[in-house]
Every structure is written in structure tokens, then in C-alpha cells.
Write an enzyme that holds these catalytic residues in place. Sequence first.
Site, PDB file in Angstrom:
ATOM      1  N   ASN A  12       5.588  -3.538   4.058  1.00  0.00           N
ATOM      2  CA  ASN A  12       6.452  -4.649   3.642  1.00  0.00           C
ATOM      3  C   ASN A  12       7.521  -4.164   2.678  1.00  0.00           C
ATOM      4  O   ASN A  12       7.363  -3.137   2.015  1.00  0.00           O
ATOM      5  CB  ASN A  12       5.604  -5.762   3.016  1.00  0.00           C
ATOM      6  CG  ASN A  12       4.925  -5.317   1.744  1.00  0.00           C
ATOM      7  OD1 ASN A  12       5.501  -5.392   0.665  1.00  0.00           O
ATOM      8  ND2 ASN A  12       3.701  -4.800   1.858  1.00  0.00           N
TER       9      ASN A  12
ATOM     10  N   CYS B 142       4.323  -5.492  12.933  1.00  0.00           N
ATOM     11  CA  CYS B 142       3.327  -5.076  13.923  1.00  0.00           C
ATOM     12  C   CYS B 142       2.445  -6.237  14.337  1.00  0.00           C
ATOM     13  O   CYS B 142       1.875  -6.244  15.417  1.00  0.00           O
ATOM     14  CB  CYS B 142       2.447  -3.980  13.352  1.00  0.00           C
ATOM     15  SG  CYS B 142       3.366  -2.516  12.980  1.00  0.00           S
TER      16      CYS B 142
ATOM     17  N   CYS C 207      19.548   3.361  -8.491  1.00  0.00           N
ATOM     18  CA  CYS C 207      19.784   4.767  -8.833  1.00  0.00           C
ATOM     19  C   CYS C 207      21.069   4.963  -9.621  1.00  0.00           C
ATOM     20  O   CYS C 207      21.282   6.028 -10.206  1.00  0.00           O
ATOM     21  CB  CYS C 207      19.742   5.656  -7.595  1.00  0.00           C
ATOM     22  SG  CYS C 207      21.095   5.440  -6.438  1.00  0.00           S
TER      23      CYS C 207
ATOM     24  N   ARG D 123      -4.383   2.516  16.965  1.00  0.00           N
ATOM     25  CA  ARG D 123      -3.342   3.394  16.418  1.00  0.00           C
ATOM     26  C   ARG D 123      -3.680   4.029  15.070  1.00  0.00           C
ATOM     27  O   ARG D 123      -2.979   4.916  14.620  1.00  0.00           O
ATOM     28  CB  ARG D 123      -2.037   2.605  16.264  1.00  0.00           C
ATOM     29  CG  ARG D 123      -2.170   1.479  15.259  1.00  0.00           C
ATOM     30  CD  ARG D 123      -1.096   0.433  15.362  1.00  0.00           C
ATOM     31  NE  ARG D 123      -1.311  -0.609  14.369  1.00  0.00           N
ATOM     32  CZ  ARG D 123      -2.237  -1.566  14.444  1.00  0.00           C
ATOM     33  NH1 ARG D 123      -3.043  -1.631  15.488  1.00  0.00           N
ATOM     34  NH2 ARG D 123      -2.364  -2.437  13.493  1.00  0.00           N
TER      35      ARG D 123
ATOM     36  N   ALA E  65      -1.487   2.627  10.245  1.00  0.00           N
ATOM     37  CA  ALA E  65      -1.126   3.541  11.321  1.00  0.00           C
ATOM     38  C   ALA E  65      -0.364   4.755  10.790  1.00  0.00           C
ATOM     39  O   ALA E  65      -0.720   5.909  11.058  1.00  0.00           O
ATOM     40  CB  ALA E  65      -0.297   2.800  12.363  1.00  0.00           C
TER      41      ALA E  65
ATOM     42  N   GLU F 206       8.724  -5.589  -0.057  1.00  0.00           N
ATOM     43  CA  GLU F 206       8.417  -5.741  -1.482  1.00  0.00           C
ATOM     44  C   GLU F 206       7.813  -4.438  -2.041  1.00  0.00           C
ATOM     45  O   GLU F 206       8.229  -3.936  -3.079  1.00  0.00           O
ATOM     46  CB  GLU F 206       7.442  -6.924  -1.640  1.00  0.00           C
ATOM     47  CG  GLU F 206       7.278  -7.442  -3.040  1.00  0.00           C
ATOM     48  CD  GLU F 206       8.600  -7.824  -3.709  1.00  0.00           C
ATOM     49  OE1 GLU F 206       8.737  -7.496  -4.894  1.00  0.00           O
ATOM     50  OE2 GLU F 206       9.481  -8.427  -3.054  1.00  0.00           O
TER      51      GLU F 206
END
Length: 338
Positions: free
Chosen positions: A128, A184, A244, A68, A36, A130
Site C-alpha cells: 500500500n 492483488c 528529499c 505466489r 509475494a 501509505e
Amino acid sequence: MMNREKYSRQILFPPIGADGQQKLSQSKALILGCGALGTAQANALARAGVGTLRIVDRDFVEESNLQRQILFDEADARERLPKAVAAARKLRQMNSEIEVEGVVEDVDNRNIEKLVSGCEVILDATDNFEARYLLNDAAVKLALPWIYGAAVASYGMTMTILPGSTACLACLFPSPPEGAQETCDTAGVISPAVSWVAAIQVTEALKILLGRSQDLHGSLLAYDIWKNHLQEVRPHRNPDCRVCGAKEFVHLSRAAPAHTSLCGRDSVQIHAATPRQLDLGELKSRLERFGRVRANEFLLIFSVDCYELTIFPDGRAIVKGTHDPAVARSLYARYVGA
Ligand SMILES: [Zn+2]
């Protein structure tokens, strides 16, 4: 030569103008995932004249996507076209002046650095955590801007990450949320929630491609489009961030799992242990003795008992009809080969 008439309304918008349009035509954006969010992003960026779009997706079009996923139609679902292929076809019809690369692959630690290379911005359209942590690792390592986005039910969330200057995904969420997440497939989703997230992501991507980082919204934005409830927080960099700060890229060094349960879809994805090149024609004639086989030039669908295996040329397969990785692996071993 760029067609100025095509982009005339966008050129009239002062932050873009003729120079900005020229810049967009020489830019390259990566869209990771073509569901989507990805179809909405690709639609907008192609129409805006972004010169090269690379679209990566592992899945094929199904009827339940059409509500969608705006680049697909009933014929794509009937033919079971890979989403990246179907999307690339539509986008080329929409704008023949741009380059579209449709890549049918599952993103993992082996291919992500190759997939992001040469792109100036990455739009997250994965489904997701991961995949998003993997993307965050690669983007921080290579200092590439990326735009997080997610939508479920009537709710969406987005944040723009400029490695080295803004918070990264791991600054905010050092580890994935605990427990089962609404997706979803379990909570549903309405298309305007997706459109809202994609609109913000695309606008941020245009600012980045135009070199206008001073115009970025700088927030973690969350909006419930049904309840009309907007939340905005200003995230701070975590000086102790593993990614980071310390530049530890654990997701980049972690081997891809042998299988993934595709949440809420009654399916398990099997990865080939080593990359392979299957001859789908040969496989088709071999499998026809055991069940029903359909194929197009990109994949093969094999139905046997109450299962359906969708097999890609690189050896990857999506086994429908089970949640159990052991069942899926054994079907794979029996019919495709270990
Ligand atoms: Zn961080």
C-alpha cells in the site's frame, strides 16, 4: 567461516567474486512485507548469502497466498503461522550460515526508524502507498537506499532510490494516486509478474551491498509480462520535493491510524491505542466461553458469530468478516478490551 563451495557459481561471476561474496556475508538487508514480493526477495537474498536478513510482516499465512508466496506451504496456512515466522524458518533451513530476524509487527511511524536501523538496503514488499510514503520518509531522513516494487495482475513496477542522488518516491508521486487502486485482491496477480519485479529488486540490492552503485539501472521500470511491454523512464529529482528537498517528513510525524481496512480482504486491522502485552493463554481461557478459540505460540484466533478475530500479543488484531471499522472496533472492545 563462509562456505565457499556453496557460493562458487556466484563467485565466478566477476562483479561479485570472492571479495564481493565476503562483503555480502557481512551485509544486512531489510525486507518490508513478506507476501509475494517479500518471499521472492528473501529466497534470493538468503541463497545469495547476504549475512543478515530482517523480515517484517503483520499478517499470517492463508491458503490463497500459496499460489505466489514461495516460502509458504499448506502446513503454514493450516497453522496460521505469522508470515515473518514461517519465512524465517524456511530461510534458516535453506541457508544456516546467515542470520534471519522474523519480526511480526505492523510498520508504523513509531517503529519504522528502529526497524530500518543497521540495514544497508531496504526492499519494498509492502502492498500500500501509505507504507511506502512512510518508508520513503524514513529512508530519506536516514540516507538509506531503498528499492520500490509493486506487482498487480501481469504488471510490475520498480525503482531504486538513493537519497540525495536519485529522485525519491515523492519526487515522482507527490501525493498518493487518487481513487481506488487496483490491488492483488481486486485485480489478481500472476506469480511471474511478481518474480520479475523481485528479480530486479534483488539485483539492485546486490549492487548496492557490493558498493557498485554505478551499475544501478537508474530508471522507473514497468513491465507487463503477459503483453511483453516494457516501459522505462528516467526520473528527475524535483527541486521542490517536500521530502528529499525540504526534508519535511509528514508521514513520520503522523500517528498511526486506530484502524485500517485491509483492502479487498473483508478485514479491518485494529491497532492497540497504546502498546500492550497480552497474555494469550489468559485471553484464550476467557474467550472460550463465547466462541471457538485456536492459538499457536504467536497468535490467537477467536471465531464468534460470523466474525473471526486474529489477535497478536502486542494487542493488534485483524477482524475478518467486516469492512466496517465501527463493527471491528466494537468487537475488539467487547472481547479484547479497549
Ligand atoms: Zn524527492
